[in-house]
Design a protein around this motif. Sequence first.
Motif, PDB file in Angstrom:
ATOM      1  N   LEU A 262      39.742  37.393  23.218  1.00  0.00           N
ATOM      2  CA  LEU A 262      39.469  37.120  24.222  1.00  0.00           C
ATOM      3  C   LEU A 262      39.356  35.704  23.248  1.00  0.00           C
ATOM      4  O   LEU A 262      39.747  34.078  24.202  1.00  0.00           O
ATOM      5  CB  LEU A 262      38.193  36.991  25.197  1.00  0.00           C
ATOM      6  CG  LEU A 262      38.946  38.685  25.892  1.00  0.00           C
ATOM      7  CD1 LEU A 262      38.092  39.032  26.957  1.00  0.00           C
ATOM      8  CD2 LEU A 262      40.320  38.164  26.802  1.00  0.00           C
ATOM      9  N   ALA A 263      38.307  35.099  22.903  1.00  0.00           N
ATOM     10  CA  ALA A 263      38.318  34.138  22.481  1.00  0.00           C
ATOM     11  C   ALA A 263      39.251  33.468  21.310  1.00  0.00           C
ATOM     12  O   ALA A 263      39.346  32.350  21.704  1.00  0.00           O
ATOM     13  CB  ALA A 263      36.816  34.311  20.463  1.00  0.00           C
ATOM     14  N   LYS A 264      40.003  34.588  20.811  1.00  0.00           N
ATOM     15  CA  LYS A 264      41.345  33.962  20.006  1.00  0.00           C
ATOM     16  C   LYS A 264      42.459  33.057  20.734  1.00  0.00           C
ATOM     17  O   LYS A 264      43.162  32.813  20.935  1.00  0.00           O
ATOM     18  CB  LYS A 264      42.416  35.008  19.393  1.00  0.00           C
ATOM     19  CG  LYS A 264      40.884  35.321  17.633  1.00  0.00           C
ATOM     20  CD  LYS A 264      42.048  35.952  16.849  1.00  0.00           C
ATOM     21  CE  LYS A 264      41.213  36.050  15.401  1.00  0.00           C
ATOM     22  NZ  LYS A 264      41.244  36.831  14.380  1.00  0.00           N
ATOM     23  N   ALA A 265      42.149  34.210  21.896  1.00  0.00           N
ATOM     24  CA  ALA A 265      43.429  33.653  23.225  1.00  0.00           C
ATOM     25  C   ALA A 265      43.220  32.478  23.420  1.00  0.00           C
ATOM     26  O   ALA A 265      44.568  31.530  24.235  1.00  0.00           O
ATOM     27  CB  ALA A 265      43.495  35.055  24.185  1.00  0.00           C
TER      28      ALA A 265
ATOM     29  N   LEU B 168      45.896  29.248  22.994  1.00  0.00           N
ATOM     30  CA  LEU B 168      46.303  29.316  25.230  1.00  0.00           C
ATOM     31  C   LEU B 168      48.109  28.115  25.305  1.00  0.00           C
ATOM     32  O   LEU B 168      48.749  28.701  26.218  1.00  0.00           O
ATOM     33  CB  LEU B 168      45.205  29.312  26.489  1.00  0.00           C
ATOM     34  CG  LEU B 168      44.351  29.906  26.904  1.00  0.00           C
ATOM     35  CD1 LEU B 168      43.602  29.001  28.081  1.00  0.00           C
ATOM     36  CD2 LEU B 168      45.262  31.122  27.301  1.00  0.00           C
ATOM     37  N   ASP B 169      47.925  27.368  24.777  1.00  0.00           N
ATOM     38  CA  ASP B 169      48.834  26.069  24.407  1.00  0.00           C
ATOM     39  C   ASP B 169      49.762  26.967  23.610  1.00  0.00           C
ATOM     40  O   ASP B 169      50.831  26.723  23.940  1.00  0.00           O
ATOM     41  CB  ASP B 169      48.198  25.197  23.852  1.00  0.00           C
ATOM     42  CG  ASP B 169      47.696  25.269  21.890  1.00  0.00           C
ATOM     43  OD1 ASP B 169      47.374  26.555  22.544  1.00  0.00           O
ATOM     44  OD2 ASP B 169      48.022  25.019  21.318  1.00  0.00           O
ATOM     45  N   LYS B 170      49.509  27.901  23.002  1.00  0.00           N
ATOM     46  CA  LYS B 170      50.878  28.312  22.144  1.00  0.00           C
ATOM     47  C   LYS B 170      51.447  29.879  23.443  1.00  0.00           C
ATOM     48  O   LYS B 170      52.435  30.184  22.763  1.00  0.00           O
ATOM     49  CB  LYS B 170      50.643  29.146  20.680  1.00  0.00           C
ATOM     50  CG  LYS B 170      49.729  28.775  19.919  1.00  0.00           C
ATOM     51  CD  LYS B 170      49.138  29.147  18.580  1.00  0.00           C
ATOM     52  CE  LYS B 170      48.377  27.382  17.838  1.00  0.00           C
ATOM     53  NZ  LYS B 170      47.685  27.827  16.826  1.00  0.00           N
TER      54      LYS B 170
ATOM     55  N   GLU C  55      44.656  34.985  35.012  1.00  0.00           N
ATOM     56  CA  GLU C  55      45.348  36.257  34.511  1.00  0.00           C
ATOM     57  C   GLU C  55      44.849  37.148  33.461  1.00  0.00           C
ATOM     58  O   GLU C  55      44.784  38.707  33.591  1.00  0.00           O
ATOM     59  CB  GLU C  55      47.255  35.997  33.958  1.00  0.00           C
ATOM     60  CG  GLU C  55      47.794  36.955  33.967  1.00  0.00           C
ATOM     61  CD  GLU C  55      49.080  36.797  33.532  1.00  0.00           C
ATOM     62  OE1 GLU C  55      49.810  37.213  33.465  1.00  0.00           O
ATOM     63  OE2 GLU C  55      49.595  35.538  33.727  1.00  0.00           O
ATOM     64  N   LEU C  56      44.238  35.601  32.153  1.00  0.00           N
ATOM     65  CA  LEU C  56      43.935  36.691  31.279  1.00  0.00           C
ATOM     66  C   LEU C  56      43.201  37.581  31.706  1.00  0.00           C
ATOM     67  O   LEU C  56      42.065  38.878  31.013  1.00  0.00           O
ATOM     68  CB  LEU C  56      43.441  35.437  29.656  1.00  0.00           C
ATOM     69  CG  LEU C  56      42.671  35.754  28.636  1.00  0.00           C
ATOM     70  CD1 LEU C  56      43.502  35.058  27.876  1.00  0.00           C
ATOM     71  CD2 LEU C  56      41.124  35.584  28.760  1.00  0.00           C
TER      72      LEU C  56
ATOM     73  N   MET D 110      51.938  38.813  28.960  1.00  0.00           N
ATOM     74  CA  MET D 110      50.217  38.133  28.672  1.00  0.00           C
ATOM     75  C   MET D 110      49.593  39.062  28.394  1.00  0.00           C
ATOM     76  O   MET D 110      49.038  39.022  27.437  1.00  0.00           O
ATOM     77  CB  MET D 110      49.034  37.088  29.679  1.00  0.00           C
ATOM     78  CG  MET D 110      48.067  36.787  28.854  1.00  0.00           C
ATOM     79  SD  MET D 110      47.127  35.757  29.777  1.00  0.00           S
ATOM     80  CE  MET D 110      47.365  34.929  29.430  1.00  0.00           C
ATOM     81  N   LYS D 111      49.840  39.717  28.524  1.00  0.00           N
ATOM     82  CA  LYS D 111      49.108  41.565  28.811  1.00  0.00           C
ATOM     83  C   LYS D 111      49.676  41.789  27.305  1.00  0.00           C
ATOM     84  O   LYS D 111      49.297  41.885  26.159  1.00  0.00           O
ATOM     85  CB  LYS D 111      49.698  42.850  29.697  1.00  0.00           C
ATOM     86  CG  LYS D 111      49.035  43.992  29.051  1.00  0.00           C
ATOM     87  CD  LYS D 111      48.770  44.692  30.031  1.00  0.00           C
ATOM     88  CE  LYS D 111      48.387  46.357  30.286  1.00  0.00           C
ATOM     89  NZ  LYS D 111      48.928  47.489  30.857  1.00  0.00           N
TER      90      LYS D 111
END
Length: 162
Positions: free
Chosen positions: A42-45, A49-51, A12-13, A58-59
């Motif tokens: 994207l790197a931060k996401a 991901l656990d948050k 989805e990301l 998600m968007k």
Amino acid sequence: MTSSPEHRIEAELVSHIPALRNFARRFHNSPNDVDDLVQETLAKALNNLDKFEAGTRMKSWLFTIMRNTFCTRYGLTKREQVGLTPDCENRISIKPSQEDFVRAQELEEAIYKLPEKFRTVIELIFIQEVSYEVAANKCGCPIGTIKSRVSRARNMLCKALD
């Protein structure tokens, strides 16, 4: 074969990358800057991901990360002096404080030399920062008189200080 929740979230990301690129174009004109912002988002996401709370959009989460990343980077660039060389001629100079100190003393002396009724309104309005109404009550005169005295006191100070 069912995919794990992590793979679905990552898929989805990835599906939101075009939307992230479009959103990043609001912040930057340069394609390189757009790519950098998308990559950093994207790197931060991925690192957080656990948050991400399942069941939320998600968007929206990605857009929030991008906006915050841009704002943080923008704030840092406003504080950094980009492109300055270490040459002495290009260094930022700081105005000497002695001149300000001398001007402040001159202002203080000029205020002291004002007639008392003008000195009083300057002290009330500009130093104590009271309203014209309060100053009028303290001086026992109409507000218009206070405004007039302030105007005359300013003119006298301008003449005294050049």
